[in-house]
Design a protein around this motif. Sequence first.
Motif, mmCIF file in Angstrom:
data_model
loop_
_atom_site.group_PDB
_atom_site.id
_atom_site.type_symbol
_atom_site.label_atom_id
_atom_site.label_comp_id
_atom_site.label_asym_id
_atom_site.label_seq_id
_atom_site.Cartn_x
_atom_site.Cartn_y
_atom_site.Cartn_z
ATOM 1 N N TRP A 1 7.557 43.721 26.795
ATOM 2 C CA TRP A 1 6.952 43.313 25.270
ATOM 3 C C TRP A 1 7.783 44.535 24.281
ATOM 4 O O TRP A 1 7.986 45.551 24.620
ATOM 5 C CB TRP A 1 5.485 43.874 25.467
ATOM 6 N N TRP B 1 -0.928 43.073 31.818
ATOM 7 C CA TRP B 1 -0.188 43.068 33.060
ATOM 8 C C TRP B 1 -0.777 43.712 34.265
ATOM 9 O O TRP B 1 -1.410 44.812 33.999
ATOM 10 C CB TRP B 1 1.225 43.441 33.016
ATOM 11 N N GLU C 1 8.836 41.814 32.914
ATOM 12 C CA GLU C 1 7.955 41.848 31.931
ATOM 13 C C GLU C 1 8.543 42.828 30.962
ATOM 14 O O GLU C 1 8.911 43.800 31.154
ATOM 15 C CB GLU C 1 6.560 42.177 32.475
#
Length: 129
Positions: free
Chosen positions: A4, A21, A2
Motif C-alpha cells: 500500500w 491486513w 501486500e
Amino acid sequence: MEKWTIATEAEKSPDFRRVLWTGEHTQLVVMTIPPGGEIGEEVHEVDQILTFVSGMAKAKVGGETRNVEQGDLVVVPAGKKHNFVNDGPNPLVLYTVYGPPEHADGAVHKTKEEADRLEEEGKDEPPNS
C-alpha cells in the motif's frame, strides 16, 4: 505480497476503523477520528504502534500526555492505558499496527459507536482468540 501507499490508503478511508491486513502475529489498521472525537480510553493485551498521517491530537499513554501530529509515531506497550483525542479542526488520520492482532480480520467500523457496540457484542474478536 501486500503493498500500500499507506498514507494515501489511510487518507482515503472515511471509517473510524478499517482493518487492512491480518497476519498470524500482527495486524494493520487505518483510522479516521473526527474533530472533537477520540479513540476512547482503553487497555490492550497487545502492543500497538500508531503513526499519524494528518491532523493533531493529544496522546495519553500510561498517565503521560503529549501533542502528536503528522509524521509522529507513538508506541503503546501492552497493558498501558491510552487514548488519543483529536483536538484539531480536521480529521485525525493514522495507521496502526497491533501485535498480535486485536480486531476481527477485515473489520470495518464506520463510527466509534459502531466499533464499541460490536466489541461489546463480541463481534470484533481477532482470529484465534
